[in-house]
Design an enzyme around this catalytic site. Structure first.
Site, PDB file in Angstrom:
ATOM      1  N   ARG A 164     -38.306  67.616 -15.388  1.00 34.78           N
ATOM      2  CA  ARG A 164     -37.754  68.927 -15.021  1.00 34.78           C
ATOM      3  C   ARG A 164     -36.858  68.857 -13.782  1.00 34.78           C
ATOM      4  O   ARG A 164     -36.820  69.782 -12.965  1.00 34.78           O
ATOM      5  CB  ARG A 164     -38.870  69.946 -14.796  1.00 34.78           C
ATOM      6  N   GLU A 210     -41.832  75.520 -10.949  1.00 35.96           N
ATOM      7  CA  GLU A 210     -40.701  75.130 -11.789  1.00 35.96           C
ATOM      8  C   GLU A 210     -39.604  76.182 -11.687  1.00 35.96           C
ATOM      9  O   GLU A 210     -38.426  75.884 -11.830  1.00 35.96           O
ATOM     10  CB  GLU A 210     -41.169  74.990 -13.241  1.00 35.96           C
ATOM     11  N   SER A 233     -42.526  78.896 -18.113  1.00 39.17           N
ATOM     12  CA  SER A 233     -43.526  78.209 -17.285  1.00 39.17           C
ATOM     13  C   SER A 233     -43.178  78.356 -15.806  1.00 39.17           C
ATOM     14  O   SER A 233     -42.047  78.102 -15.402  1.00 39.17           O
ATOM     15  CB  SER A 233     -43.603  76.728 -17.654  1.00 39.17           C
TER      16      SER A 233
END
Length: 331
Positions: A200, A321, A251
């Protein structure tokens, strides 16, 4: 000039996930026309309509260029006026402060095109193209390799920057190259290796370059009905395991190997925990949903509370995130 690709804190949100933008411009609305383009910069543009959380204050200045020339002109304007630049895709991995963002917000949502090479199985896509729409289009061609992305609620540009992924697949697995624009107007084509991909993350995060397009390598020659059915299965899996009935950013936290963030949050007894209009989703604990009337600061404070609870129980500090832009105030 600093550019933030989108996608504040005290104490627990890692500084790497926070961009501090103190938005205190004049409240008078105005429009600035960029010479040689059909593009205009607007002041005091509310960003809540452009983020999946449906929260956030105004951008001091906002522009949505429709081509590369207008994008270059926008960056040039920012450089000439020493403005901080924030790049905005679908706003699906972003939390904008209630106080808004200073500087210039550049939205890539109008940068839309795709080119399919049926001989090589490669597709070149503009930064503003929707990831789910692209997944369905690829499936209908019978090309394999993008089915997993159908549930990612973002744009190509944002997905390239954050190395978006799902179901043990990610953008880095299929990316051939990304075209990026620097503030001085130069365009580079970078490989996955040059982008420095990790979980990520990429070297583009926090850099001064803007993704304009990406080329992906897929596998053509499959039965379109089969690929479409597989894509539908991935979509259905997301629908049954993740909350889509309320606004969210997807998320919230990265998974701290070998654990899943959702499991840690659930085991900490936080499902359903609510601050203001922001709630830890019952269906998936790594989602925070806007139950209605939430403020960005409600979401921020809930993120902070989750971090504190998980750290106390598991000695693990969850890393967000979601990209947070602006100034936030902890409770």
């Amino acid at each position: 000039m600093k550019i933030s690709q989108a996608v504040g804190n005290a104490c627990t949100v890692p500084a790497s996930n926070v961009e501090t933008h103190n938005n205190n411009p004049s409240r008078e609305s105005k429009i600035i026309y960029l010479p040689g383009t059909n593009c205009e910069i607007k002041s005091q543009a509310l960003l809540s309509a452009f983020t999946s959380y449906r929260v956030g204050g105004a951008a001091e200045l906002y522009v949505a260029p429709r081509n590369i020339e207008a994008l270059q002109a926008s960056l040039k304007y920012a450089q000439e006026h020493n403005l901080r630049v924030t790049t905005l895709g679908a706003g699906s991995n972003l939390l904008v402060s209630d106080r808004g963002i200073s500087g210039l917000v550049i939205a890539t949502r109008h940068l839309r095109y795709n080119r399919f090479d049926h001989q090589t199985g490669q597709v070149t896509v503009a930064a503003g193209e929707s990831i789910p729409s692209l997944a369905w289009e690829i499936a209908k061609l019978g090309w394999q390799g993008f089915e997993w992305a159908v549930g990612i609620p973002g744009t190509v540009g944002g997905a390239v920057v954050m190395n978006a992924g799902a179901h043990n697949s990610c953008i880095a697995d299929i990316l051939v190259s990304a075209q990026v624009l620097s503030p001085d107007g130069t365009i580079e084509t970078l490989t996955p290796e040059e982008l420095g991909y990790g979980y990520r993350t990429s070297l583009l995060q926090g850099s001064n370059r803007v993704v304009t397009q990406a080329t992906f390598q897929l596998q053509p020659g499959f039965d379109p009905a089969y690929i479409t059915a597989t894509t539908r299965e991935h979509k259905q899996m997301r629908l049954t395991t993740q909350p889509y009935n309320f606004p969210s950013c997807g998320s919230v936290f990265r998974n701290p190997k070998p654990y899943s963030a959702g499991w840690l949050i659930e085991q900490s007894g936080l499902k359903g925990y609510q601050i203001g209009g922001a709630q830890v989703a019952h269906l998936h604990a790594n989602f925070i949903v806007n139950r209605g009337g939430a403020k960005a600061n409600d979401i921020f404070c809930l993120i902070r509370h989750i971090q504190q609870e998980v750290q106390e129980r598991w000695s693990i500090l969850l890393e967000p995130e979601v990209k947070m832009l602006g100034e936030f105030q902890a409770a």
